[in-house]
Design a protein around this motif. Structure first.
Motif, mmCIF file in Angstrom:
data_model
loop_
_atom_site.group_PDB
_atom_site.id
_atom_site.type_symbol
_atom_site.label_atom_id
_atom_site.label_comp_id
_atom_site.label_asym_id
_atom_site.label_seq_id
_atom_site.Cartn_x
_atom_site.Cartn_y
_atom_site.Cartn_z
ATOM 1 N N ILE A 54 0.848 -1.182 0.000
ATOM 2 C CA ILE A 54 0.000 0.000 0.000
ATOM 3 C C ILE A 54 0.891 1.241 0.000
ATOM 4 C CG2 ILE A 54 -1.873 1.241 1.145
ATOM 5 C CD1 ILE A 54 -1.142 -2.239 2.321
ATOM 6 N N GLN A 55 0.756 2.056 -1.049
ATOM 7 C CA GLN A 55 1.477 3.324 -1.066
ATOM 8 C C GLN A 55 0.599 4.346 -0.344
ATOM 9 O OE1 GLN A 55 2.180 6.023 -4.568
ATOM 10 N NE2 GLN A 55 4.265 5.266 -4.223
ATOM 11 N N ALA A 56 1.078 4.820 0.790
ATOM 12 C CA ALA A 56 0.346 5.802 1.591
ATOM 13 C C ALA A 56 0.921 7.185 1.309
ATOM 14 C CB ALA A 56 0.463 5.475 3.072
ATOM 15 N N LYS A 57 0.023 8.121 0.984
ATOM 16 C CA LYS A 57 0.431 9.510 0.754
ATOM 17 C C LYS A 57 -0.335 10.414 1.705
ATOM 18 C CE LYS A 57 1.774 9.227 -4.097
ATOM 19 N NZ LYS A 57 1.584 9.828 -5.432
ATOM 20 N N ASP A 58 0.326 11.507 2.111
ATOM 21 C CA ASP A 58 -0.346 12.480 2.970
ATOM 22 C C ASP A 58 -1.091 13.507 2.115
ATOM 23 O OD1 ASP A 58 1.620 14.249 2.033
ATOM 24 O OD2 ASP A 58 2.610 14.468 3.974
ATOM 25 N N ALA A 59 -1.680 14.516 2.750
ATOM 26 C CA ALA A 59 -2.484 15.519 2.053
ATOM 27 C C ALA A 59 -1.664 16.312 1.032
ATOM 28 C CB ALA A 59 -3.125 16.474 3.062
ATOM 29 N N GLN A 60 -0.338 16.392 1.219
ATOM 30 C CA GLN A 60 0.532 17.102 0.280
ATOM 31 C C GLN A 60 1.028 16.184 -0.846
ATOM 32 O OE1 GLN A 60 1.191 17.522 3.841
ATOM 33 N NE2 GLN A 60 -0.268 19.193 3.609
ATOM 34 N N GLY A 61 0.599 14.917 -0.842
ATOM 35 C CA GLY A 61 1.010 13.980 -1.876
ATOM 36 C C GLY A 61 2.369 13.339 -1.636
ATOM 37 N N ARG A 62 2.911 13.530 -0.435
ATOM 38 C CA ARG A 62 4.201 12.925 -0.096
ATOM 39 C C ARG A 62 4.003 11.448 0.250
ATOM 40 N NH1 ARG A 62 6.023 16.920 4.552
ATOM 41 N NH2 ARG A 62 3.941 16.245 5.157
ATOM 42 N N ILE A 63 4.998 10.648 -0.083
ATOM 43 C CA ILE A 63 4.939 9.198 0.106
ATOM 44 C C ILE A 63 5.500 8.816 1.472
ATOM 45 C CG2 ILE A 63 5.768 6.967 -0.767
ATOM 46 C CD1 ILE A 63 6.060 8.348 -3.529
ATOM 47 N N ALA A 101 -2.225 -1.505 6.487
ATOM 48 C CA ALA A 101 -1.987 -0.057 6.446
ATOM 49 C C ALA A 101 -2.238 0.566 7.812
ATOM 50 C CB ALA A 101 -2.855 0.595 5.376
ATOM 51 N N GLU A 102 -3.355 0.210 8.448
ATOM 52 C CA GLU A 102 -3.649 0.781 9.768
ATOM 53 C C GLU A 102 -2.626 0.325 10.808
ATOM 54 O OE1 GLU A 102 -8.312 1.994 9.742
ATOM 55 O OE2 GLU A 102 -7.833 0.069 10.679
ATOM 56 N N GLU A 103 -2.238 -0.952 10.768
ATOM 57 C CA GLU A 103 -1.260 -1.451 11.738
ATOM 58 C C GLU A 103 0.086 -0.743 11.585
ATOM 59 O OE1 GLU A 103 -2.795 -6.085 12.173
ATOM 60 O OE2 GLU A 103 -0.838 -5.700 11.311
ATOM 61 N N GLU A 104 0.610 -0.720 10.370
ATOM 62 C CA GLU A 104 1.947 -0.168 10.178
ATOM 63 C C GLU A 104 1.999 1.342 10.349
ATOM 64 O OE1 GLU A 104 4.577 -1.510 7.156
ATOM 65 O OE2 GLU A 104 3.810 -3.553 7.260
ATOM 66 N N LEU A 105 0.943 2.041 9.942
ATOM 67 C CA LEU A 105 0.905 3.487 10.121
ATOM 68 C C LEU A 105 0.506 3.878 11.543
ATOM 69 C CD1 LEU A 105 -0.806 4.466 6.755
ATOM 70 C CD2 LEU A 105 1.600 4.846 7.374
ATOM 71 N N GLY A 106 -0.098 2.941 12.267
ATOM 72 C CA GLY A 106 -0.533 3.226 13.631
ATOM 73 C C GLY A 106 -1.718 4.160 13.679
ATOM 74 N N VAL A 107 -2.696 3.924 12.802
ATOM 75 C CA VAL A 107 -3.896 4.756 12.733
ATOM 76 C C VAL A 107 -5.130 3.868 12.743
ATOM 77 C CG1 VAL A 107 -2.707 6.560 11.426
ATOM 78 C CG2 VAL A 107 -3.982 4.809 10.198
ATOM 79 N N THR A 108 -6.272 4.483 13.043
ATOM 80 C CA THR A 108 -7.562 3.817 12.868
ATOM 81 C C THR A 108 -8.456 4.771 12.099
ATOM 82 O OG1 THR A 108 -8.329 4.634 15.011
ATOM 83 C CG2 THR A 108 -7.421 2.417 14.978
ATOM 84 N N LEU A 140 -4.304 11.384 8.636
ATOM 85 C CA LEU A 140 -4.248 11.222 10.086
ATOM 86 C C LEU A 140 -2.800 11.302 10.567
ATOM 87 C CD1 LEU A 140 -6.575 8.097 10.121
ATOM 88 C CD2 LEU A 140 -7.224 10.412 10.830
ATOM 89 N N PRO A 141 -2.578 11.741 11.798
ATOM 90 C CA PRO A 141 -1.218 11.682 12.348
ATOM 91 C C PRO A 141 -0.821 10.207 12.482
ATOM 92 C CG PRO A 141 -2.703 12.889 13.833
ATOM 93 C CD PRO A 141 -3.529 12.340 12.717
ATOM 94 N N VAL A 142 0.368 9.853 11.998
ATOM 95 C CA VAL A 142 0.796 8.459 12.044
ATOM 96 C C VAL A 142 1.616 8.176 13.299
ATOM 97 C CG1 VAL A 142 0.729 8.183 9.535
ATOM 98 C CG2 VAL A 142 2.859 8.875 10.629
ATOM 99 N N HIS A 143 1.467 6.961 13.782
ATOM 100 C CA HIS A 143 2.223 6.455 14.935
ATOM 101 C C HIS A 143 2.663 5.047 14.575
ATOM 102 C CE1 HIS A 143 0.682 9.890 17.153
ATOM 103 N NE2 HIS A 143 -0.515 9.578 16.695
ATOM 104 N N PRO A 144 3.683 4.931 13.694
ATOM 105 C CA PRO A 144 4.056 3.614 13.166
ATOM 106 C C PRO A 144 4.353 2.582 14.240
ATOM 107 C CG PRO A 144 5.143 5.330 11.934
ATOM 108 C CD PRO A 144 4.504 5.984 13.126
ATOM 109 N N GLN A 145 4.020 1.356 13.892
ATOM 110 C CA GLN A 145 4.200 0.205 14.770
ATOM 111 C C GLN A 145 5.699 -0.004 15.008
ATOM 112 O OE1 GLN A 145 2.794 -3.372 12.869
ATOM 113 N NE2 GLN A 145 1.821 -4.053 14.763
#
Length: 191
Positions: A54-63, A101-108, A140-145
């Motif tokens: 899963i390629q996760a990008k933030d609101a600015q399009g950063r990877i 994605a949720e586990e590794e990024l630490g988000v729900t 969302l603010p990330v809190h990686p596992q």
């Protein structure tokens, strides 16, 4: 041919199990299930299984880019531009993509990742898995596992490309294969 009989039944995920104990579907060249084995044994025997990228990008399009922890079973301490992992026995690619994605990024509450394409990764040295590639926007603010991610940052795509070219970071080979296919998938020049 490897014996594909199913080992004694185990729970795919339990509180006292380790990642090596997680039960995976073993699949053939057509991505059809032919057996089930614990992850550690599947890796040791070079049995083909399923993974999600899963390629996760933030609101600015950063990877989202990260360095894997040294305790990972596969590609420890290497850099990756995808979050993801194995698809558990009986789990769908879509379900695994959201879970990983949720586990590794630490988000729900992450939006459901969008499926893009699937390919067979095979390094010719006993590492082979069907790979489903997704993308998701993470505002969302990330809190990686901490068990999975040793370092992380959201990087502009041109910086990712620069880091790929300079050779100072060692990248996971399956992630590189997925990234190259993703660039071709997005290219207007690709037939």
């Amino acid at each position: 041919m490897a014996d594909m009989s199913t080992p004694p039944e185990k729970s795919p995920r339990s509180a006292e199990s380790t990642p090596a104990d997680e039960i995976l579907d073993i699949v053939d060249e057509n991505d059809e299930v032919v057996g089930q084995y614990p992850r550690g044994e599947a890796y040791a025997r070079g049995l083909r299984h399923r993974c999600v990228f899963i390629q996760a990008k933030d609101a600015q399009g950063r990877i989202f880019v990260h360095r894997r922890t040294p305790t990972k079973l596969v590609f420890p301490s290497l850099y990756d531009m995808f979050v993801g992992g194995v698809v558990g026995a009986g789990e769908s690619y879509d379900g695994a993509a959201l879970r990983e994605a949720e586990e590794e990024l630490g988000v729900t509450g992450l939006p459901r990742p969008e499926p893009l394409f699937k390919f067979l990764y095979d390094n010719g040295a006993g590492q082979s898995w069907w790979s489903a590639v997704y993308e998701v926007r993470c505002d969302l603010p990330v809190h990686p596992q901490v068990e999975e991610v040793a370092w992380h940052a959201f990087l502009p795509e041109d910086e990712v490309e620069r880091r790929l070219g300079e050779g100072q970071w060692e990248w996971v080979p399956d992630g590189l294969a997925a990234y190259e296919r993703l660039k071709a998938f997005r290219s207007p020049d690709t037939p």
